[in-house]
Design an enzyme around this catalytic site. Structure first.
Site, mmCIF file in Angstrom:
data_model
loop_
_atom_site.group_PDB
_atom_site.id
_atom_site.type_symbol
_atom_site.label_atom_id
_atom_site.label_comp_id
_atom_site.label_asym_id
_atom_site.label_seq_id
_atom_site.Cartn_x
_atom_site.Cartn_y
_atom_site.Cartn_z
ATOM 1 N NE ARG A 1 -4.038 -1.934 2.023
ATOM 2 C CZ ARG A 1 -4.026 -2.887 2.937
ATOM 3 N NH1 ARG A 1 -3.180 -2.828 3.945
ATOM 4 N NH2 ARG A 1 -4.875 -3.881 2.857
ATOM 5 C CE LYS B 1 -0.698 14.083 -14.268
ATOM 6 N NZ LYS B 1 -1.088 14.568 -15.608
ATOM 7 C CD GLU C 1 7.147 16.908 -21.953
ATOM 8 O OE1 GLU C 1 6.424 17.886 -21.668
ATOM 9 O OE2 GLU C 1 6.691 15.756 -22.134
ATOM 10 C CE LYS D 1 5.161 17.831 -13.478
ATOM 11 N NZ LYS D 1 5.349 16.657 -14.303
ATOM 12 C CD GLU E 1 -4.099 16.586 -14.977
ATOM 13 O OE1 GLU E 1 -3.091 15.899 -14.690
ATOM 14 O OE2 GLU E 1 -4.623 16.600 -16.084
ATOM 15 N NE ARG F 1 0.391 17.250 -12.236
ATOM 16 C CZ ARG F 1 1.044 16.425 -11.445
ATOM 17 N NH1 ARG F 1 0.712 16.327 -10.184
ATOM 18 N NH2 ARG F 1 2.033 15.686 -11.893
ATOM 19 C CG ASN G 1 -2.421 17.183 -19.398
ATOM 20 O OD1 ASN G 1 -1.400 16.606 -19.028
ATOM 21 N ND2 ASN G 1 -3.558 17.103 -18.734
ATOM 22 C CG HIS H 1 0.938 15.845 -22.915
ATOM 23 N ND1 HIS H 1 1.661 17.000 -23.131
ATOM 24 C CD2 HIS H 1 1.747 15.025 -22.200
ATOM 25 C CE1 HIS H 1 2.857 16.878 -22.555
ATOM 26 N NE2 HIS H 1 2.927 15.690 -21.981
ATOM 27 C CG HIS I 1 -0.436 10.966 -24.442
ATOM 28 N ND1 HIS I 1 -1.041 11.156 -23.221
ATOM 29 C CD2 HIS I 1 0.892 11.051 -24.207
ATOM 30 C CE1 HIS I 1 -0.116 11.355 -22.296
ATOM 31 N NE2 HIS I 1 1.062 11.306 -22.872
ATOM 32 C CG HIS J 1 6.608 11.603 -23.871
ATOM 33 N ND1 HIS J 1 5.292 11.219 -23.798
ATOM 34 C CD2 HIS J 1 6.708 12.748 -23.163
ATOM 35 C CE1 HIS J 1 4.627 12.085 -23.065
ATOM 36 N NE2 HIS J 1 5.465 13.031 -22.654
HETATM 37 N N1 LIG Z 1 5.090 11.142 -14.958
HETATM 38 C C1 LIG Z 1 5.053 12.206 -15.695
HETATM 39 O O1 LIG Z 1 4.644 13.287 -15.240
HETATM 40 C C2 LIG Z 1 5.562 12.138 -17.109
HETATM 41 C C3 LIG Z 1 5.782 13.320 -17.823
HETATM 42 C C4 LIG Z 1 6.328 13.218 -19.101
HETATM 43 C C5 LIG Z 1 6.639 11.980 -19.629
HETATM 44 N N2 LIG Z 1 6.394 10.859 -18.909
HETATM 45 C C6 LIG Z 1 6.734 9.534 -19.440
HETATM 46 O O2 LIG Z 1 8.140 9.458 -19.602
HETATM 47 C C7 LIG Z 1 8.454 8.482 -20.594
HETATM 48 C C8 LIG Z 1 9.516 9.029 -21.510
HETATM 49 O O3 LIG Z 1 10.656 9.309 -20.736
HETATM 50 P P1 LIG Z 1 12.084 9.510 -21.408
HETATM 51 O O4 LIG Z 1 11.965 10.374 -22.594
HETATM 52 O O5 LIG Z 1 13.017 9.853 -20.332
HETATM 53 O O6 LIG Z 1 12.377 8.077 -22.043
HETATM 54 P P2 LIG Z 1 13.128 6.774 -21.494
HETATM 55 O O7 LIG Z 1 12.940 6.600 -20.069
HETATM 56 O O8 LIG Z 1 12.717 5.662 -22.400
HETATM 57 O O9 LIG Z 1 14.651 7.098 -21.792
HETATM 58 C C9 LIG Z 1 15.049 7.305 -23.119
HETATM 59 C C10 LIG Z 1 16.316 6.495 -23.487
HETATM 60 O O10 LIG Z 1 17.442 7.136 -22.927
HETATM 61 C C11 LIG Z 1 18.246 6.164 -22.258
HETATM 62 N N3 LIG Z 1 18.926 6.901 -21.186
HETATM 63 C C12 LIG Z 1 18.415 7.339 -20.032
HETATM 64 N N4 LIG Z 1 19.323 8.066 -19.378
HETATM 65 C C13 LIG Z 1 20.425 8.084 -20.134
HETATM 66 C C14 LIG Z 1 21.693 8.691 -19.996
HETATM 67 N N5 LIG Z 1 21.970 9.496 -18.974
HETATM 68 N N6 LIG Z 1 22.612 8.491 -20.962
HETATM 69 C C15 LIG Z 1 22.334 7.729 -22.050
HETATM 70 N N7 LIG Z 1 21.131 7.155 -22.260
HETATM 71 C C16 LIG Z 1 20.199 7.331 -21.296
HETATM 72 C C17 LIG Z 1 17.237 5.148 -21.773
HETATM 73 O O11 LIG Z 1 17.879 3.929 -21.486
HETATM 74 C C18 LIG Z 1 16.311 5.083 -22.972
HETATM 75 O O12 LIG Z 1 16.845 4.246 -23.968
HETATM 76 C C19 LIG Z 1 7.140 8.158 -21.296
HETATM 77 O O13 LIG Z 1 6.698 6.911 -20.875
HETATM 78 C C20 LIG Z 1 6.197 9.247 -20.804
HETATM 79 O O14 LIG Z 1 4.862 8.819 -20.764
HETATM 80 C C21 LIG Z 1 5.873 10.920 -17.666
#
Ligand SMILES: NC(=O)c1ccc[n+]([C@@H]2O[C@H](COP(=O)([O-])OP(=O)(O)OC[C@H]3O[C@@H](n4cnc5c(N)ncnc54)[C@H](O)[C@@H]3O)[C@@H](O)[C@H]2O)c1
Length: 362
Positions: free
Chosen positions: A121, A143, A185, A227, A237, A242, A246, A249, A253, A266
């Site tokens: 939990r 999130k 972003e 943020k 949200e 908040r 989006n 998005h 998405h 993304h």
């Molecule tokens: N929770 C939220 O508020 C929120 C907001 C925006 C996006 N997201 C989510 O985030 C995800 C995308 O995140 P992302 O763009 O970080 O992608 P990711 O986590 O897939 O990372 C992208 C790539 O970079 C590599 N990588 C990571 N750090 C590295 C480093 N320092 N050096 C070399 N390579 C590295 C990873 O292994 C991966 O191959 C999506 O699933 C999206 O939905 C969530």
């Protein structure tokens, strides 16, 4: 090293940003009052690169560590992977207290946060984001979640981390495509909230793409602050505050899903989604062509896509209906009125969505 506070009544935490700060992680963790063993969730590539420094810092602060690695792909953000992780954690957990460290980009952050939110939990977790996108956005605000085959992030919870620790040096190994994804972003923050940041990006986007330390420190710091302020006002949200995060998005998405999460990452999908939202804003005469052009120029100059390639219109329109922002039969768009100013609009006519999307498909 700079510290930004996220002042949430029941779950306040710090965002720490700096270059060459990883050796201080153990100390910062101690300050949070977190206790027990650290369980790192990461992927192999990131773990091999950074875990040594992290474990050293944790050890010197008296923390034991364990870890689980997941495949390096968006598909790891699944309930199945979460279940496997929970199995691993519970084997490690024999009567010990533990907390989770999400070490990676947004995929790892969302997944590890989700696991932390449901195991027993809820157990504490911290974010050590390693992508630009994760440092400026996904690691902050709680999130957490995983994807379903019907759409992204459909299973999840609001669950705040106890600390966000952004080591700028970790970004040095990021491939250019990932840097661009994070830049999308950052452009979003400028477009929705901060005209000065937008102006800075118009002048300095190439320094970010070249991973110049001072530029990265500035944008990670600035975006963390934006943020944090938004999340403080509307943690779950519920108040429509908040929601502005989006921007881009709703259709972003849908483009990501229609491309089976492989065609566009993304940030790239969000760049396209922002342009489509700006196209709708222009069609509705709430955004001037000049301001629309500033957004398109910055996105294009950053090397982010401005045209949708090889995804049929029908796929994007269909995927849109599975988005969380599409409730009942109503869609909800964050539109742009000005650089730094948004307007939320429900029920944007489907015909208009089709029109602007069609005209960006090549
Ligand atoms: N929770 C939220 O508020 C929120 C907001 C925006 C996006 N997201 C989510 O985030 C995800 C995308 O995140 P992302 O763009 O970080 O992608 P990711 O986590 O897939 O990372 C992208 C790539 O970079 C590599 N990588 C990571 N750090 C590295 C480093 N320092 N050096 C070399 N390579 C590295 C990873 O292994 C991966 O191959 C999506 O699933 C999206 O939905 C969530």
């Amino acid at each position: 090293m700079k510290t930004e506070k996220v002042r949430l009544k029941n779950s306040p935490y710090n965002i720490v940003v700096g270059s060459g700060i990883i050796r201080l992680l153990g100390k910062e963790l101690k300050k949070t009052g977190i206790a027990g063993d650290a369980y790192i969730i990461s992927n192999r590539r990131i773990y091999l690169r950074f875990a040594g420094q992290i474990r050293e810092s944790l050890k010197s602060a008296g923390f034991e560590t364990g870890h689980s690695l997941v495949p390096d792909a968006e598909t790891s953000k699944s309930f199945k992977t979460a279940q496997t992780l929970i199995g691993n954690i519970s084997s490690f957990d024999k009567k010990r207290r533990l907390f989770i460290i999400a070490l990676g980009g947004g995929v790892i952050g969302d997944l590890a946060g989700f696991v932390a939110s449901i195991y027993k939990r809820g157990i504490p977790y911290i974010q050590v984001p390693t992508t630009l996108l994760a440092q400026v956005d996904s690691s902050i605000g709680g999130k957490t979640g995983v994807d379903l085959s019907q759409g992204k992030n459909l299973l999840g919870a609001f669950y705040q981390p106890r600390l966000v620790f952004s080591e700028i040096n970790f970004l040095k190994s990021l491939p250019l495509r990932q840097v661009r994804s994070g830049l999308a972003e950052i452009i979003k923050y400028g477009a929705i909230k901060d005209p000065r940041l937008f102006g800075y990006l118009e002048k300095h986007y190439s320094e970010i793409l070249a991973l110049k330390q001072s530029a990265l420190e500035f944008v990670v710091w600035r975006c963390s602050g934006i943020k944090a302020r938004i999340v403080e006002q509307d943690e779950k949200e519920k108040k429509g505050i908040r929601t502005i995060l989006n921007f881009g998005h709703t259709l972003g998405h849908a483009i990501e899903a229609a491309g089976a999460y492989g065609k566009y990452n993304h940030g790239e999908a969000i760049a396209l989604g922002m342009l489509l939202a700006a196209d709708i804003s222009k069609e509705l005469n709430i955004l001037t062509p000049q301001k629309h052009a500033r957004l398109e120029t910055l996105i294009g100059a950053s090397g982010l896509p401005t045209r949708i390639k090889n995804i049929p219109l029908a796929g994007i329109v269909k995927a849109q209906f599975y988005d969380k922002k599409f409730s009942g039969k109503k869609n909800k768009f964050v539109l742009l009125q000005d650089i730094g100013k948004t307007r939320i609009m429900e029920n944007v006519p489907l015909e208009m969505i089709r029109k602007v999307t069609r005209s960006r498909i090549t």
